[in-house]
Design an enzyme around this catalytic site. Structure first.
Site, PDB file in Angstrom:
ATOM      1  CD  GLU A 176      19.450  23.657   2.081  1.00  0.00           C
ATOM      2  OE1 GLU A 176      19.339  22.889   3.048  1.00  0.00           O
ATOM      3  OE2 GLU A 176      18.564  23.788   1.229  1.00  0.00           O
ATOM      4  CD  GLU A 201      18.722  22.179  -2.937  1.00  0.00           C
ATOM      5  OE1 GLU A 201      17.799  21.903  -2.138  1.00  0.00           O
ATOM      6  OE2 GLU A 201      19.909  21.913  -2.711  1.00  0.00           O
TER       7      GLU A 201
HETATM    8  C1  GCO Z   1      18.343  20.372   1.347  1.00  0.00           C
HETATM    9  C2  GCO Z   1      19.356  19.941   0.384  1.00  0.00           C
HETATM   10  C3  GCO Z   1      18.860  18.905  -0.568  1.00  0.00           C
HETATM   11  C4  GCO Z   1      17.576  18.227  -0.175  1.00  0.00           C
HETATM   12  C5  GCO Z   1      16.367  18.982  -0.657  1.00  0.00           C
HETATM   13  C6  GCO Z   1      15.061  18.348  -0.271  1.00  0.00           C
HETATM   14  O1  GCO Z   1      17.760  21.429   1.200  1.00  0.00           O
HETATM   15  O2  GCO Z   1      18.077  19.641   2.289  1.00  0.00           O
HETATM   16  O3  GCO Z   1      19.988  20.950  -0.296  1.00  0.00           O
HETATM   17  O4  GCO Z   1      19.947  18.054  -0.526  1.00  0.00           O
HETATM   18  O5  GCO Z   1      17.513  16.939  -0.649  1.00  0.00           O
HETATM   19  O6  GCO Z   1      16.387  20.258  -0.153  1.00  0.00           O
HETATM   20  O7  GCO Z   1      14.953  18.253   1.111  1.00  0.00           O
END
Ligand code: GCO
Length: 432
Positions: A159, A337
């Site tokens: 990200e 994710e």
């Molecule tokens: C993000 C990260 C994760 C987070 C998840 C929930 O997207 O912020 O990759 O580390 O913990 O997405 O917010």
């Protein structure tokens, strides 16, 4: 079509969010270790889930759940605690973790940078300074040399939207800077670091690498599925201000070798050549659609169910993300994710009854199934997260895990959703 036998059913985590042991065995602090007052309720990530000491127990639970893959990140401050200095203890930890995973039949998926920049790199300017490109590559080379005999899947970054925009523009993520006018430079450094790392991994890995990047994808779900509706949705996902800012600003240079409007004057032809080093897949982190942000009238967010983060629950967004990314970039997609936060607790029967997450899994995974059925190459699905963990500035309140963690005792309890996911994996998605 159904899910291929090679489909990577897994779960994800990140070093700073689970490992703890923040100052042990030669690790230097990361920018998250010193985030102090920015974290809710005076919490910190110094102990987190103590995974550094409990990884064997954690891998044993993953095995019990039948996971085929596990996405985790390497802590740069553990590997290179000082400029030019490699920490053998840090390497040893990841070697041991990977040995454990392999013995359990679980494929390791390695993220090289999930936000925990070493403090010494930040002090040299962090993403502001072009020096970070060299530092990052030096670190990547050490990791690839140490782990590529067993690791095949690599992600350069997690990200970039967050660690560039939120970290340096809005100042809401570590290292909490406000630099509204210069973020294009930071972004250029990140893009060059990505492209050069892809080349470096490709040239140095011992096992043939499969390389990607994990994006915080935002998606507009089409208002209708006719041709005009599909075109309009793709345009909103990649070319509206929201869509460009979150998707094409990064992915067009990386996957198409061309810059969007915002970066056009910042990237030279030579830069673009480096940045667009061929990739094997795109990882998408998907939580909620962006319809409400782009078209308030067409999408009444007040009516929709939300997670404890206030994020809208609409399973359709996962299918559309996969499809829109594939149609624009023609690369296999991995869901790196996807998940939801609940204030989960252990009940008097010793179990965690997280019915919302069970339903969430069915809804979102049906979308993955639809994409697979339509012949889109989807490599796998990594649920966020394997266990409850340190949710950055939110601290430990939001629980995203398939496994519940009691932070006072470090006791793990697989939630109902974890067992439900195990069933889905066992049937290779046939029961969806
Ligand atoms: C993000 C990260 C994760 C987070 C998840 C929930 O997207 O912020 O990759 O580390 O913990 O997405 O917010």
């Amino acid at each position: 079509m159904s899910f291929p036998n090679t489909f990577l059913w897994g779960a994800a985590s990140a070093s700073a969010q689970i490992e703890g042991a923040w100052d042990e065995d030669g690790k230097c602090p990361s920018i998250w270790d010193v985030a102090g007052r920015h974290i809710k309720n005076g919490q910190d990530c110094h102990t987190a889930c103590d995974h550094y000491h409990r990884y064997k127990e954690d891998v044993a639970l993953m095995k019990e759940m039948g996971l085929k893959s596990y996405r985790f990140s390497i802590s740069w401050p553990r590997i290179m605690p000082e400029k030019g200095k490699v920490n053998p203890k840090g390497i040893e930890f990841y070697k041991n973790l990977i040995t454990e995973l392999k013995a359990a039949g679980i494929e390791p998926l390695v993220t090289l940078y999930h936000w925990d920049m070493p403090l010494w790199v930040d002090r040299e300017g962090g993403w502001k300074s072009p020096k970070i490109i060299g530092y990052y590559l030096e670190y990547v080379k050490v990791v690839v040399e140490a782990l590529s005999e067993t690791v095949r899947y690599w992600m350069t970054f997690n990200e970039p939207q967050m660690f560039i925009m939120l970290a340096y523009v809005t100042g809401t993520s570590a290292p909490f800077k406000h630099d509204v006018f210069t973020f294009r430079n930071h972004l250029r450094h990140m893009l060059l670091a990505h492209g050069k790392a892809v080349k470096l991994i490709r040239e140095n890995a011992k096992l043939k690498p499969i390389i990607g990047i994990a994006m915080a994808a935002t998606t507009y779900i089409p208002d209708s599925e006719d041709e005009a509706g599909l075109r309009d949705a793709a345009q909103k996902s990649f070319e509206s201000t929201v869509g460009e800012g979150s998707n094409s600003l990064y992915m067009d240079p990386i996957a198409l070798g061309r810059a969007t409007k915002m970066l056009r004057r910042r990237l030279s032809a030579e830069d673009l050549k480096i940045i667009s080093a061929p990739l094997d897949f795109i990882g998408v982190n998907v939580y909620q659609p962006s319809n409400g942000m782009i078209n308030k009238k067409g999408y009444d967010t007040d009516e929709l169910p939300k997670t404890m983060m206030g994020w809208i629950i609409d399973g359709r967004c996962l299918y559309w993300t996969i499809r829109q990314y594939y149609e624009r970039y023609h690369l296999p997609v991995m869901v790196t994710e996807n998940g939801m936060a609940n204030p989960d607790a252990v009940s008097s029967d010793g179990k965690v009854h997280d019915a919302d997450r069970v339903k969430f899994l069915d809804d979102f995974l049906s979308g993955v199934k639809r994409a697979v059925d339509e012949g889109i190459p989807v490599l796998g699905y990594q649920h966020w997260s394997i266990m409850d963990n340190f949710e950055w500035c939110e601290g430990y309140g939001p629980r995203f895990g398939l496994i519940h963690v009691d932070y006072a005792t470090q006791k793990r309890t697989v939630k109902d959703s974890g067992w439900h996911y195990a069933e889905i994996i066992r049937s290779n998605g046939e029961n969806l």
